[in-house]
Each structure stands twice: as C-alpha cells, then as structure tokens.
Design an enzyme around this catalytic site. Sequence first.
Site, PDB file in Angstrom:
ATOM      1  N   ASP A   1      38.750  53.430  39.921  1.00  0.00           N
ATOM      2  CA  ASP A   1      39.133  52.214  40.646  1.00  0.00           C
ATOM      3  C   ASP A   1      40.545  52.360  41.205  1.00  0.00           C
ATOM      4  OD1 ASP A   1      39.284  49.284  41.309  1.00  0.00           O
ATOM      5  OD2 ASP A   1      37.485  49.226  40.091  1.00  0.00           O
TER       6      ASP A   1
ATOM      7  N   HIS B   1      42.407  45.108  41.825  1.00  0.00           N
ATOM      8  CA  HIS B   1      40.963  45.302  41.678  1.00  0.00           C
ATOM      9  C   HIS B   1      40.609  46.032  40.382  1.00  0.00           C
ATOM     10  CE1 HIS B   1      36.968  47.044  42.705  1.00  0.00           C
ATOM     11  NE2 HIS B   1      36.831  46.013  43.528  1.00  0.00           N
TER      12      HIS B   1
ATOM     13  N   SER C   1      31.504  44.439  43.035  1.00  0.00           N
ATOM     14  CA  SER C   1      32.550  45.073  42.220  1.00  0.00           C
ATOM     15  C   SER C   1      32.672  44.414  40.854  1.00  0.00           C
ATOM     16  CB  SER C   1      33.912  44.982  42.921  1.00  0.00           C
ATOM     17  OG  SER C   1      34.069  45.995  43.872  1.00  0.00           O
TER      18      SER C   1
END
Length: 689
Positions: free
Chosen positions: A112, A175, A472
């Site tokens: 990520d 994220h 996600s």
Amino acid sequence: MQPYIIYMGELPEAKTSVEDKHHSLLMAAIGDEEIARQAKIYSYGKSFNGFAARLLPHEVQKLSDEDVVMSVFANKKRKLHTTRSWDFLGMPETSGSRNSKVESDIIIGILDTGIYVNAPSFDDKGFGPAPAKWKGKCVKGANFTGCNNKVIGAKYFNLENAPTGSVTPADDIGHGTHTSSIAAGVAVKGASFYGIAKGTARGGASSAHIAMYKVCSKNGCSDMDLLAGFDEAIADGVDLISVSIGGPSTDFFSDPMAIGSFHAMKRGILTSCSGGNYGPTEYTIENVAPWIMTVAASSIDRKFQTEFKLGNGASYDSHLNASACDYGSLSQHKVKGRVVYCEGYLSQDDTIKQLGGVGLVASGDSLADVAFVVSMPRTTVSNKDGEKIDRYINSTKYPRAVISKTRTAKMNAPFIASFSSRGPQLIALNILKPDLAAPGLDILAAYSKLPPVTEDPLDKRHATFNILSGTSMACPHAVAAAAYVKSFHPNWSPAAIKSALMTTAMPMKIKDEFAELSSGSGQINPVKAVHPGLVYDITMRSYISFLCKEGYNGTTIALLAGGKKKFNCSSFRPAHGTDGLNYPSMHLQLTDTSASISAIFYRTVTNVGSAKSLYKAKVTAPEGVSIQVVPDTLKFDKLHENRSFKVVVKGGRVKKGTHIMSGSLEWSDSRHRVKSPILIFTTDQPIMV
C-alpha cells in the site's frame, strides 16, 4: 528507453546467482556490458525469478524470444482503490470464539502507501516479539523512526526513482494506514471522525502482526514496485497478503498482481485484492486470477446524513458528497458569506471556499450511496430534490438555508456499493469474479496525521481516524476474515480458506440487476466460515491443468512450475468441464447467439465438518434452465475424505440482448449449508472495454 519487467517464472532449483543470469540475458540483448549494467533496474530473486530493465523495442523482442523468459511487459502505473463493520459481520469485540494465541502468530503483509505507526490502532501494548518465522526488516526513514511489536516490518520501493518526496515507509497519503487498521488494528474506544461514527474502531484480526510494503506514492503504484513488494513479502514469511490496488486486467503472466499472488499461493499464502471502483458498469472487475480472492465493496447498516433545511421549512436528508460549480462562473460578491446551490456533480468545492462561501448544496444522482469527507459544510441532494430547491430560490428575494451537522443513521443492508466494479471478467471467461463482498462503504478506520483529511489544498485538518469508501476498504476486511479462519485451521490451503469464506457468505439483502456479477458468492460471514462443512480445494497441479486448458503452452508452464522436469500439456491430465477448475462458484459466459446454454462443471469437495455425514443437494434454477447434480447425495465416513460430483446445466438458445440468469447449488447435512452460485451470462452485444 522505457522500463520493462522480464518475468522468468519460478526460481531455479540450483543455488545459482539469478542476478548473473539476468545480466547475461541483458548483455545478449543489448550487446554492450556497460550499457547492460546501466539498463538493469532491479532483480527479483527471493520468491520468483525476473528483473526490471530499461529497454529499446528490439531489445524487448530479443528477450521475449529467450526460452527462459515467460513474458516481457511494460512497467505501468496502477491505482489505489480508494468500527461498526465487524459487529455487522457478526464478530463482536467481546466474542469468545477467537483463537487469539494462534492469531497472534499470523503476519498480514500489506502492499500500500505506507503506514503511520504512531496511530493508536497500532499500539503494541500486550504484544510479544515478532513470530520466530519472521525474516523481514524495518527500514527507517523520514517521519518513520521504526516499528514495534504490532507493526513488525516496513519497507519502501521506488525503483523508478520517481519524484515522490521523502523516501520512507511513512504514510503521507493515509490509504495504507486505513487499510492496515481495518485488517489488524487493535481496539480503540471512542474513535470517531469529528464526532461522526463514534464507537470502538478495531481490525478484524486485532491480535495479528502487520508488515507494510510501501509500493505506492502520490504518483500511483508502479508495476515494478508491486512485484518487488510481493517478492519481499513472500520471502519475509507473511501468512496473508492484502493489496488494495488495481489496473486493467491482462494475460495472467503479464500482470504483476497475478504473478505475485501466484507465487504467494505456491507457498501457502492467500492474496486478497480489491475488485476495482469502476462500477456499476459490467466488465470492469479487476484482479481476476483464480488464485486471487477478489473482493467487491458492500454496505453495512449505517449511513451518514446531513440535513439541509430551506427557509420555507422544507428539509432534505443526504450524506456528505462531492459538489459542482463551473470554475470562473461565480463572482465573489455573490458567494461570500452564503450557502451556494450548484447543479451537477463535479468537485469544485475549493472554488466556493476560495470565494468565501460558507456552505454548499449540490444535486446529483450518481454515487448517491457514498459518503465523502469534505472541507466545508455541504450536502448533496437528488436531482429531483434539486429542482425543488431551485424553485424555492427563484420564489423569494431572500432565500435561506441551514446545513446541519452530519449524523449517523440506520439503513437496510447489505447491498453492493454503486462504485464497486462488476463482472463478468475478460481473461478466464468462465471463472466468476468478484469472489465475494465485504464492507467498503463509509468505513471509519485509522488515518495518517501526515496528510490532511481531504485532498483540498486549503484543508489544514489532520485526524487520527477518517471515513473512506472503496473496494480498497473491502479488501482488508476479507483478508482479516481469512486470518480469522486461518487461526482455527492453520494448515488449510489458500483455496480452502477462500472456499470456506465463499460457501458460507450471506446473500445480498438488496440485490441489483447484475446479481452475482456484483457480489460474487455474497458478503463474508467470518464466524460461519470457520465451520464450512465442505471445502472446494485446489492444488498446484489443478491450477497448472487449468492454465493448459486456458491455452498456456508447456514451455511457459514449465518455467512457472519450476524444476528440471520437461512439461507437456498434452501428456498432463486435462482440466475437465466448462471452467476446468474446482472453483466454489460456477459460471458460464456466452456471446454466441447461435449457441444454446450448455455447461458441465466437475467438482470435488473435502469433508471438514462431521466425520460421518450425508449431504443432499438442493438446486435453484433460473427460468428456462435445467440444473442437474450427479450424484445428488454425498456420503462421508471420515474427515478429509473427498467426494466428486458434476453439475449439468442446459437451456435454450441465447436470446438477443444481455441476460443474467442466476441459480445456486446448496449441499446440506442439516448442520452445514455449503452454497455455490451458478451464474449464466449471455449477450449478443460487442464487449466494450
């Protein structure tokens, strides 16, 4: 010259230097030793064989012609697929059905944007040292002073030397911190986003360890970096891999996600991938290799509403969402100090803010189910309600409006989020994707304090938690569910774990027109998945047989399988049936209007329930289609015993237009219900991709 990835399959058995072999191949293609050394970017040699290099077109062709090379493909950029959810899935915080001791030995590798270790979700209080199997490292960098006993590993990759700012495992986007905490964050009481969604935020495998592989920056996620992350994670000893990243589906061995996850599967590691955020259009599903667990985004039973009240007393409920006003079309004296109403859906809220507006109301019907964090008071209403607001504004000289604080409300769930990519897929046509669904709509989870909470350049807010939506967010929910199952069954294969999650999944409470092309087998039910009764296991030999059926040649598959033995698909046991794989779902895709509906699926199930048991088949068939199961009863005398059957599907000729016909097969012994969707997709329309 452009960067390319030269993929060579499995590592050689002999302990020779792969780097020397990579250099000799480059030397042969380029013809100059010094230029060859400068051209090479990186060697993959810990978990699979390959390298990255800058090449000219004729050099690409020369390398492609080498017998030891499986594929040569250009390096591309991929995109990110960007609390209450675990309670909704039936895993309350106080559940006594956890196997925490085994779970604490599980390591989840996450590819990520990095991680913010100082987030409360990664507090290592009560955690022992990293498991003995761990071989990874913790690399330090800017804003990253080290790991702890919760986050035991962190590495970063920037093989292109792209201008990404500080080279560090720290998360400057947010994220990676969000996805990591969904998968394995510890419980944090009183978590909220400025008072919204207040409660206890926790990951699904809160006792597990986290290893972060930073493969993405603000510029995207490079294929070279992705493969480097897989190469390292597999060798480091992770048990599961979560990748909330995607790109257009391609041939399996020109796809870094399929390549990396294949080698993970060979070593007993299940990879969970997000299915993409390009819904609700069909043929948009990504990460479709059958050894990947492809995850769609579903809802939980909570939504966020922002009440908007007009001066005439009319009120409208909505959620936080993107707004629209054309840049340059507004003057400051009309906007300053006012709530502005905009028709449309483009994100121009920074314009309203710069002009001194105090609030924003936008109208739009797309993405109506998604809550976005915004930088100023605003809401979005439907186009129909927008017309009413417009009439009110034009009916009075001094229109007034009040935007209230966002609140949490209950709603019917689950359903598939509008943005979640839909099938069918375009690579292996008769493998249904997505596999299953997990919460990915309006998820509260940890966030990095390095970036602001929105992408608005004027937003100066930083928060410990944030609300994000996307497949996600669904992907780490699914990998945590897999970790939960693995904690009870440490020796189960990746395919067996995936099968358990698929066959025990909950059907969508609210279904859309795409049926299982949206949801796969349904929404994960982790507690039930621990006791699935039967599993559809898939061996390495079965995958090889499937690849032969899909048209891959013996030379290519020999490189993939590794070893010195010559490989020939014609002498290998052929894969039978419509799909050629022992998959937990069944799917037929037809585009020939002269054909009739006809399919046969061969399956073998392994008994993991009661030693002595009798399962009976229950079939639900769509109108105009017959589904026959032979035999329709399966008798088991002991655990781990296998029984085989076939499913025969027959129907009329393909009709004009596009048709989705949904059926199912359920095996039941009164204690277990083992359900598989049977989906038929027919179309006479040209495939638009």
